[in-house]
Scaffold this motif. Sequence first.
Motif, PDB file in Angstrom:
ATOM      1  N   ALA A  39       4.367   8.233  -6.741  1.00 59.43           N
ATOM      2  CA  ALA A  39       4.246   7.593  -5.430  1.00 59.43           C
ATOM      3  C   ALA A  39       2.784   7.510  -5.032  1.00 59.43           C
ATOM      4  N   LEU A  40       2.500   6.633  -4.084  1.00 63.25           N
ATOM      5  CA  LEU A  40       1.206   6.586  -3.415  1.00 63.25           C
ATOM      6  C   LEU A  40       1.369   7.228  -2.047  1.00 63.25           C
ATOM      7  N   VAL A  41       0.488   8.153  -1.734  1.00 65.38           N
ATOM      8  CA  VAL A  41       0.616   8.987  -0.540  1.00 65.38           C
ATOM      9  C   VAL A  41      -0.610   8.780   0.350  1.00 65.38           C
ATOM     10  N   PRO A  42      -0.432   8.757   1.675  1.00 64.63           N
ATOM     11  CA  PRO A  42      -1.585   8.540   2.569  1.00 64.63           C
ATOM     12  C   PRO A  42      -2.659   9.610   2.387  1.00 64.63           C
ATOM     13  N   GLU A  43      -3.904   9.182   2.339  1.00 62.81           N
ATOM     14  CA  GLU A  43      -5.027  10.108   2.237  1.00 62.81           C
ATOM     15  C   GLU A  43      -5.552  10.399   3.648  1.00 62.81           C
ATOM     16  N   GLY A  44      -4.862  11.323   4.308  1.00 67.81           N
ATOM     17  CA  GLY A  44      -5.313  11.727   5.635  1.00 67.81           C
ATOM     18  C   GLY A  44      -6.630  12.468   5.561  1.00 67.81           C
ATOM     19  N   ASP A  45      -7.429  12.369   6.606  1.00 65.40           N
ATOM     20  CA  ASP A  45      -8.700  13.086   6.658  1.00 65.40           C
ATOM     21  C   ASP A  45      -8.944  13.581   8.078  1.00 65.40           C
ATOM     22  N   LYS A  46     -10.196  13.817   8.446  1.00 61.29           N
ATOM     23  CA  LYS A  46     -10.523  14.414   9.735  1.00 61.29           C
ATOM     24  C   LYS A  46      -9.966  13.602  10.911  1.00 61.29           C
ATOM     25  N   ALA A  47     -10.048  12.289  10.828  1.00 61.62           N
ATOM     26  CA  ALA A  47      -9.559  11.464  11.933  1.00 61.62           C
ATOM     27  C   ALA A  47      -8.064  11.654  12.148  1.00 61.62           C
ATOM     28  N   ASP A  48      -7.315  11.774  11.070  1.00 57.22           N
ATOM     29  CA  ASP A  48      -5.869  11.974  11.178  1.00 57.22           C
ATOM     30  C   ASP A  48      -5.547  13.385  11.671  1.00 57.22           C
ATOM     31  N   VAL A  49      -6.336  14.366  11.221  1.00 58.24           N
ATOM     32  CA  VAL A  49      -6.155  15.731  11.724  1.00 58.24           C
ATOM     33  C   VAL A  49      -6.445  15.781  13.220  1.00 58.24           C
TER      34      VAL A  49
ATOM     35  N   ARG B  58      10.455   4.363  -1.071  1.00 58.34           N
ATOM     36  CA  ARG B  58      10.036   4.122   0.311  1.00 58.34           C
ATOM     37  C   ARG B  58       8.536   4.344   0.469  1.00 58.34           C
ATOM     38  N   PRO B  59       7.856   3.553   1.309  1.00 60.58           N
ATOM     39  CA  PRO B  59       6.432   3.805   1.580  1.00 60.58           C
ATOM     40  C   PRO B  59       6.252   5.192   2.212  1.00 60.58           C
ATOM     41  N   LYS B  60       5.206   5.893   1.816  1.00 65.70           N
ATOM     42  CA  LYS B  60       4.942   7.232   2.337  1.00 65.70           C
ATOM     43  C   LYS B  60       3.984   7.136   3.530  1.00 65.70           C
ATOM     44  N   ARG B  61       4.231   7.973   4.525  1.00 72.70           N
ATOM     45  CA  ARG B  61       3.451   7.956   5.751  1.00 72.70           C
ATOM     46  C   ARG B  61       3.133   9.384   6.182  1.00 72.70           C
ATOM     47  N   LEU B  62       2.216   9.529   7.139  1.00 68.20           N
ATOM     48  CA  LEU B  62       1.964  10.796   7.805  1.00 68.20           C
ATOM     49  C   LEU B  62       2.936  10.946   8.959  1.00 68.20           C
TER      50      LEU B  62
ATOM     51  N   LYS C 202      -5.519   6.643   8.991  1.00 68.94           N
ATOM     52  CA  LYS C 202      -6.433   5.773   9.728  1.00 68.94           C
ATOM     53  C   LYS C 202      -7.368   5.003   8.799  1.00 68.94           C
ATOM     54  N   SER C 203      -7.723   5.625   7.682  1.00 67.44           N
ATOM     55  CA  SER C 203      -8.614   4.962   6.730  1.00 67.44           C
ATOM     56  C   SER C 203      -7.893   3.903   5.903  1.00 67.44           C
ATOM     57  N   GLY C 204      -6.571   3.956   5.891  1.00 66.21           N
ATOM     58  CA  GLY C 204      -5.803   3.057   5.044  1.00 66.21           C
ATOM     59  C   GLY C 204      -5.749   3.485   3.590  1.00 66.21           C
ATOM     60  N   LYS C 205      -6.419   4.592   3.253  1.00 69.58           N
ATOM     61  CA  LYS C 205      -6.471   5.031   1.859  1.00 69.58           C
ATOM     62  C   LYS C 205      -5.187   5.741   1.451  1.00 69.58           C
ATOM     63  N   THR C 206      -4.906   5.653   0.150  1.00 75.69           N
ATOM     64  CA  THR C 206      -3.805   6.408  -0.440  1.00 75.69           C
ATOM     65  C   THR C 206      -4.302   7.090  -1.709  1.00 75.69           C
ATOM     66  N   PHE C 207      -3.510   8.018  -2.211  1.00 73.38           N
ATOM     67  CA  PHE C 207      -3.814   8.629  -3.506  1.00 73.38           C
ATOM     68  C   PHE C 207      -2.526   8.775  -4.296  1.00 73.38           C
ATOM     69  N   GLU C 208      -2.667   8.960  -5.594  1.00 74.47           N
ATOM     70  CA  GLU C 208      -1.508   9.042  -6.478  1.00 74.47           C
ATOM     71  C   GLU C 208      -0.998  10.481  -6.562  1.00 74.47           C
ATOM     72  N   THR C 209       0.309  10.605  -6.601  1.00 78.25           N
ATOM     73  CA  THR C 209       0.904  11.888  -6.948  1.00 78.25           C
ATOM     74  C   THR C 209       1.761  11.649  -8.183  1.00 78.25           C
ATOM     75  N   ILE C 210       1.662  12.552  -9.143  1.00 76.70           N
ATOM     76  CA  ILE C 210       2.225  12.266 -10.463  1.00 76.70           C
ATOM     77  C   ILE C 210       3.300  13.259 -10.880  1.00 76.70           C
ATOM     78  N   ASN C 211       4.027  12.864 -11.907  1.00 80.75           N
ATOM     79  CA  ASN C 211       4.993  13.723 -12.572  1.00 80.75           C
ATOM     80  C   ASN C 211       4.271  14.422 -13.717  1.00 80.75           C
ATOM     81  N   PRO C 212       4.049  15.725 -13.645  1.00 80.09           N
ATOM     82  CA  PRO C 212       3.268  16.402 -14.689  1.00 80.09           C
ATOM     83  C   PRO C 212       3.984  16.491 -16.033  1.00 80.09           C
ATOM     84  N   ALA C 213       5.269  16.176 -16.050  1.00 80.82           N
ATOM     85  CA  ALA C 213       5.995  16.218 -17.321  1.00 80.82           C
ATOM     86  C   ALA C 213       5.729  14.986 -18.171  1.00 80.82           C
ATOM     87  N   ASN C 214       5.375  13.852 -17.521  1.00 85.89           N
ATOM     88  CA  ASN C 214       5.115  12.641 -18.302  1.00 85.89           C
ATOM     89  C   ASN C 214       3.852  11.893 -17.867  1.00 85.89           C
TER      90      ASN C 214
END
Length: 500
Positions: free
Chosen positions: A57-67, A26-30, A40-52
Amino acid sequence: MASTVPSIERAARGVTSAPVLDFLRRPKRLLIGGKWVTAKSGKTFETINPANEEVLALVPEGDKADVDEAVKTARKAYEYGKWPTINPHQRAKYLLTIADLIEKHVDELAILETLNNGMAISLARGFTLMAADTFRYYAGWATKIYGETNPSDPSMFNYTLREPVGVCGQIIPWNGPIAMLAWKIAPALACGNVSILKPAEQTPLTALRIGELIMEADLPEGVVNIVTGYGETAGAAIASHPDIDKVAFTGSTEVGKLILQASSGNLKRVSLELGGKSPNIVFPDADLEDAVPTSLMGFCMLSGQVCCAGTRVFVQSDFHDRFVDHLTHYASKVKAGDPLDASTMVGPLVSKEQFNRVNGYIGTGKNEGAKTAIGGQVRTGKGFFVDPTIFTDVKNSMKIAREEIFGPVAAVIPFKDENDAVFQGNDTTYGLAAAVWTRDVSRAFRVARAIKAGTVWVNCYNNIDPISPFGGYKQSGIGRELGKHSLDLYTQIKSVYVKL
């Protein structure tokens, strides 16, 4: 914008749980104001499985505007919504519903936690059940937040009220996301506050899934908001925001100091649960069959990524070699491996950055003259794995004995007698936890009183219960979470004088 398209099949290899796979797809959201929204920026960042090292998933990159948007929504919910003044019995029901939903989804949440954090699945399941217990514990407090009637002149009636603080910014770490979420949100809600939660950028997934469960519990809009993003942007915006009344943070002492500085603009309340370099003191009369494996897990649980890890193992000199032999023997049976395997005790570290940090400290220990009784080799291949490492020939002045490594690494340090054990144990800037191993009850009480730490375990380690307060002395933090004392963090007292 992150460009890597997650391959769920690779990242979640071996996982057959349909709810887990469905969530990952599923798409990730705030979560802001009861709605799932993009950053608000439309940016996302990766979150990874440290075992492999695969992208989960791609997760929203919230910042000051979202806060800012989350604060605006939370403020509206607090000032004009029903949550702060809702019947306390109803508030308790909401918290009990959240607890039931967490428990209902315990297996799904534990797998998500293991995939994103790397902790052993058995530990992830235990942390998830602890989160449910924490919500239940604070559900009980919702109906017991009392004021007082004070002695006064017969012509005056004087009483106090305990009222919620208001909008709470809550920043949680990557080493125990589900447990830390509960430690923050549950007491805040029980006291009538509203919350803006920022999970660590390394491990946002279980916070987002619990956000869905909170929506399912039908809390009023804006009571719980979740903003994913980086500490330098979203976290800093929470710490400095002029319309946030209280900040709770768990993480490193260095970042805690920055948050304390940032909070001074509006003098918001701050509670901090920070780092540690906990002494684990073993006397010759300790029960070896219990002390050795428990001490091992004292610095290996969650791959050593625990603030209260017993990474300084103090052993009385004439008992030192025997204890090290036993500890090394037990450690030789523990290998860092697949965290989804039920038999695994030590999974990977959370990130490449942490992997490099821990191995850097291991190299520093060798350069300082310490000897590795076991471990200490850099593992190659996929995944951020570090095997349990035990240093001997360590002085309490060495860097590996002074600084928080946050990996499965222990320094075994000899001491002469009880006074020397206490002196060396207290010779640190930290004071989060400690342990004492002895059959001598009087000695146990003396050392427990003399050690400057917020929690002291006697003949055990890492025992935590929502009933009992947790926090640190010195640079290990400000305030106490869990237990009734945490209510002081989320309430303020009003005195009322009525002339009769």
